[in-house]
Design a protein around this motif. Structure first.
Motif, PDB file in Angstrom:
ATOM      1  N   UNK A  85      75.843 -64.458  86.132  1.00 35.76           N
ATOM      2  CA  UNK A  85      75.409 -64.431  84.729  1.00 35.76           C
ATOM      3  C   UNK A  85      76.631 -64.213  83.856  1.00 35.76           C
ATOM      4  N   UNK A  86      76.598 -64.814  82.688  1.00 33.25           N
ATOM      5  CA  UNK A  86      77.717 -64.685  81.756  1.00 33.25           C
ATOM      6  C   UNK A  86      77.651 -63.317  81.078  1.00 33.25           C
ATOM      7  N   UNK A  87      78.801 -62.727  80.889  1.00 34.74           N
ATOM      8  CA  UNK A  87      78.844 -61.467  80.158  1.00 34.74           C
ATOM      9  C   UNK A  87      78.806 -61.770  78.673  1.00 34.74           C
ATOM     10  N   UNK A  88      78.180 -60.885  77.894  1.00 33.91           N
ATOM     11  CA  UNK A  88      78.124 -61.082  76.452  1.00 33.91           C
ATOM     12  C   UNK A  88      79.504 -60.941  75.853  1.00 33.91           C
ATOM     13  N   UNK A  89      79.790 -61.702  74.806  1.00 27.61           N
ATOM     14  CA  UNK A  89      81.051 -61.529  74.105  1.00 27.61           C
ATOM     15  C   UNK A  89      81.832 -62.805  73.968  1.00 27.61           C
ATOM     16  N   UNK A  90      82.362 -63.026  72.802  1.00 26.84           N
ATOM     17  CA  UNK A  90      83.175 -64.205  72.567  1.00 26.84           C
ATOM     18  C   UNK A  90      84.581 -63.994  73.067  1.00 26.84           C
ATOM     19  N   UNK A  91      85.121 -64.963  73.753  1.00 26.26           N
ATOM     20  CA  UNK A  91      86.487 -64.831  74.246  1.00 26.26           C
ATOM     21  C   UNK A  91      87.338 -66.015  73.853  1.00 26.26           C
ATOM     22  N   UNK A  92      86.701 -67.070  73.359  1.00 22.72           N
ATOM     23  CA  UNK A  92      87.457 -68.231  72.941  1.00 22.72           C
ATOM     24  C   UNK A  92      87.925 -69.105  74.083  1.00 22.72           C
ATOM     25  N   UNK A  93      87.578 -68.756  75.315  1.00 17.94           N
ATOM     26  CA  UNK A  93      88.005 -69.553  76.456  1.00 17.94           C
ATOM     27  C   UNK A  93      86.894 -69.635  77.481  1.00 17.94           C
ATOM     28  N   UNK A  94      87.273 -69.806  78.752  1.00 14.16           N
ATOM     29  CA  UNK A  94      86.289 -69.867  79.812  1.00 14.16           C
ATOM     30  C   UNK A  94      85.527 -68.555  79.869  1.00 14.16           C
ATOM     31  N   UNK A  95      84.187 -68.602  79.829  1.00 14.34           N
ATOM     32  CA  UNK A  95      83.421 -67.352  79.815  1.00 14.34           C
ATOM     33  C   UNK A  95      83.564 -66.598  81.125  1.00 14.34           C
ATOM     34  N   UNK A  96      83.469 -65.269  81.043  1.00  8.05           N
ATOM     35  CA  UNK A  96      83.557 -64.436  82.228  1.00  8.05           C
ATOM     36  C   UNK A  96      82.186 -64.345  82.883  1.00  8.05           C
ATOM     37  N   UNK A  97      82.138 -64.631  84.181  1.00 13.63           N
ATOM     38  CA  UNK A  97      80.902 -64.519  84.938  1.00 13.63           C
ATOM     39  C   UNK A  97      80.930 -63.245  85.759  1.00 13.63           C
ATOM     40  N   UNK A  98      79.824 -62.539  85.755  1.00 15.98           N
ATOM     41  CA  UNK A  98      79.710 -61.336  86.572  1.00 15.98           C
ATOM     42  C   UNK A  98      78.791 -61.660  87.741  1.00 15.98           C
ATOM     43  N   UNK A  99      79.232 -61.367  88.960  1.00 14.34           N
ATOM     44  CA  UNK A  99      78.470 -61.712  90.154  1.00 14.34           C
ATOM     45  C   UNK A  99      77.830 -60.470  90.754  1.00 14.34           C
ATOM     46  N   UNK A 100      76.548 -60.590  91.101  1.00 13.39           N
ATOM     47  CA  UNK A 100      75.868 -59.555  91.869  1.00 13.39           C
ATOM     48  C   UNK A 100      75.232 -60.231  93.077  1.00 13.39           C
ATOM     49  N   UNK A 101      74.956 -59.454  94.099  1.00  9.58           N
ATOM     50  CA  UNK A 101      74.308 -60.010  95.272  1.00  9.58           C
ATOM     51  C   UNK A 101      72.944 -60.565  94.873  1.00  9.58           C
ATOM     52  N   UNK A 102      72.645 -61.797  95.267  1.00  8.90           N
ATOM     53  CA  UNK A 102      71.416 -62.464  94.828  1.00  8.90           C
ATOM     54  C   UNK A 102      70.162 -61.715  95.274  1.00  8.90           C
ATOM     55  N   UNK A 103      70.159 -61.193  96.495  1.00 10.47           N
ATOM     56  CA  UNK A 103      68.980 -60.474  96.991  1.00 10.47           C
ATOM     57  C   UNK A 103      68.829 -59.140  96.266  1.00 10.47           C
ATOM     58  N   UNK A 104      69.948 -58.437  96.069  1.00 11.06           N
ATOM     59  CA  UNK A 104      69.880 -57.173  95.319  1.00 11.06           C
ATOM     60  C   UNK A 104      69.355 -57.411  93.907  1.00 11.06           C
ATOM     61  N   UNK A 105      69.761 -58.525  93.313  1.00  6.93           N
ATOM     62  CA  UNK A 105      69.308 -58.848  91.961  1.00  6.93           C
ATOM     63  C   UNK A 105      67.791 -59.041  91.922  1.00  6.93           C
ATOM     64  N   UNK A 106      67.250 -59.774  92.907  1.00  8.86           N
ATOM     65  CA  UNK A 106      65.811 -60.003  92.948  1.00  8.86           C
ATOM     66  C   UNK A 106      65.052 -58.706  93.180  1.00  8.86           C
TER      67      UNK A 106
END
Length: 467
Positions: A85-106
């Motif tokens: 999922x993308x982190x909130x916030x403008x950076x003017x470049x490639x957005x920062x993605x934050x990764x969590x374990x898919x099963x833990x997320x569910x």
């Protein structure tokens, strides 16, 4: 099936061998290394003293994430089996993605749904229409749909591109009783409802609002009830880093503390540990590694979070950038909580807003001050002075953003305008709330009353609220 909640010993044990917290480690641990860490944690006789664990800040964490995201080695488990999922916030470049374990997320989504139902935020028979954002790497629509479905609601995924007229027609046609969305989207739909003829408005029977992503000011909440009548205005609090974890439930906490702009959220201490630290702990270093003992209940300070639902990529003593204080759950909560045995685990976080040293928020996105400063100071733009002003729209409780700029004579305006609008995520739906002003003289900018320095950021919206 993985556990939905982990012990502090387990989370800290994995953090010790994770590059988020150990600079000498290149990749996050694989399943075998995690199990070994858990086996070691099981042998420990007592829980770790949390205040002795180093703090981690967004700046340091995101530097590590950027390195892990760019590394395609098969040993890099950060890029494997992850919910992105993308982190909130403008950076003017490639957005920062934050990764969590898919099963833990569910598992977290399922538990959050149960928590929502137990707190009475969603009840049997509720039909929800959500206008949350989807696309451009944002996941708030699918997150909201699944959480509210887990809570027992029937949910219509309208999304953020559905026109207000179509949304209001759906509210009436499907007998929807709950409207959900980012704060700005909710205000947008309520404003449209206010323009309808009395006969059309009577067809809309909303009794609850569930907003996320950005706070609603007291004035905005008052506007909602002026238009819709005595609806419950609730909220789900979360972020890319933590997931959804706390709820605004006025029927549990009351709302008498919110006149100053603070908002009370209820959270389960079995899923999230929250510490409140003195803000001065962050004043002297970019990379905070010292200990910090928590302030007592009722004392405002920096919110520090340790998630007990994240193990593969732990979140330990994370400095959120928000200011708040902790409080016990009021006695009145017992009447609204089901089952009442849950009460002993619940706490109240009184959220007072962002620490202005970190970022500000407009139209659902956080904008980091250091990113904004770096953008404005880039030599290619020729910006001599700049100023961003957050304010309230005269005719509504929506927030406006005005960017004031003084350029050198040779600076290219057209490319700069396009770059600024990209940086601040200016879209057709929020363009009326955004303005760029090119000025000629420093005297046209607002300056500090003491040193006469140009103020790069002015928050008129919250100043007017007295917060």
């Amino acid at each position: 099936m993985k556990a939905s909640v982990f012990s502090l010993q387990e989370v800290v044990a994995v953090a010790r061998i994770h590059p988020f917290y150990a600079a000498h480690i290149r990749y996050p641990p694989d399943a075998k290394a995690i199990q070994s860490a858990l086996d070691s944690a099981a042998q420990e006789k007592s829980a770790p003293e949390l205040h002795l664990v180093p703090l981690t800040t967004k700046k340091v964490l995101y530097k590590t994430i950027a390195q892990l995201m760019a590394d395609t080695s098969p040993e890099n488990t950060y890029r494997q089996g992850s919910y992105l999922s993308i982190t909130g916030g403008g950076s003017g470049g490639t957005p920062m993605l934050f990764a969590t374990d898919a099963i833990e997320n569910r598992m977290q989504r399922a538990r959050t749904g149960e928590f929502i139902r137990a707190c009475g935020l969603v009840e049997a028979g509720d039909w929800v229409l959500t206008t949350h954002v989807s696309g451009h790497f944002y996941r708030s629509l699918d997150l909201t749909l699944e959480i509210l479905e887990n809570a027992g609601a029937s949910v219509l995924g309208a999304g953020n591109h559905m026109e207000p007229a179509d949304v209001t027609n759906a509210l009436a046609n499907y007998r929807v009783n709950v409207l959900s969305g980012d704060g700005s989207q909710v205000i947008k739909i309520v404003r449209h409802i206010s323009t309808l003829a009395a006969e059309e408005r009577q067809q809309i029977k909303l009794d609850k609002i569930i907003y996320t992503s950005e706070p609603l000011t007291p004035a905005q909440r008052a506007y909602i009830t002026d238009v819709l009548g005595p609806v419950k205005v609730c909220s789900i609090l979360g972020s890319s880093e933590t997931g959804a974890w706390a709820l605004r439930c006025p029927h549990l906490t009351g709302d008498h503390h919110e006149v100053s702009g603070a908002t009370d959220f209820v959270f389960d201490s079995r899923t999230m540990l929250v510490e409140i630290l003195d803000p001065s702990i962050l004043d002297d270093a970019d990379n905070v590694v010292g200990e910090g003992k928590a302030l007592p209940d009722g004392s405002p300070g920096i919110i520090v979070q340790t998630s007990l639902q994240r193990l593969k990529n732990p979140l330990v003593r994370y400095v959120s950038g928000d200011i708040g204080s902790l409080h016990p759950l009021p006695e009145l909560a017992g009447a609204g909580m089901r089952p009442t045995g849950e009460l002993e685990h619940l706490r109240v976080l009184r959220l007072r807003g962002r620490d202005r040293r970190f970022s500000f928020k407009w139209y659902g996105s956080y904008f980091q001050f250091d990113n904004m400063e770096a953008f404005m100071q880039a030599e290619e733009w020729g910006i001599l002075h700049w100023q961003a002003v957050l304010a309230s729209l005269e005719s509504s409780p929506q927030l406006t953003l005005e960017v004031r700029i003084i350029l050198s004579s040779a600076a290219p305006k057209s490319r700069l305008i396009e770059a600024i609008e990209t940086f601040f995520f200016v879209l057709p739906e929020n363009r009326h709330l955004f303005q760029i002003k090119f000025l000629e003289r420093v005297t046209e900018l607002e300056r500090s009353s003491t040193g006469g320095k140009v103020l790069n950021f002015i928050d008129k919206a919250h100043r007017e609220l007295g917060s």
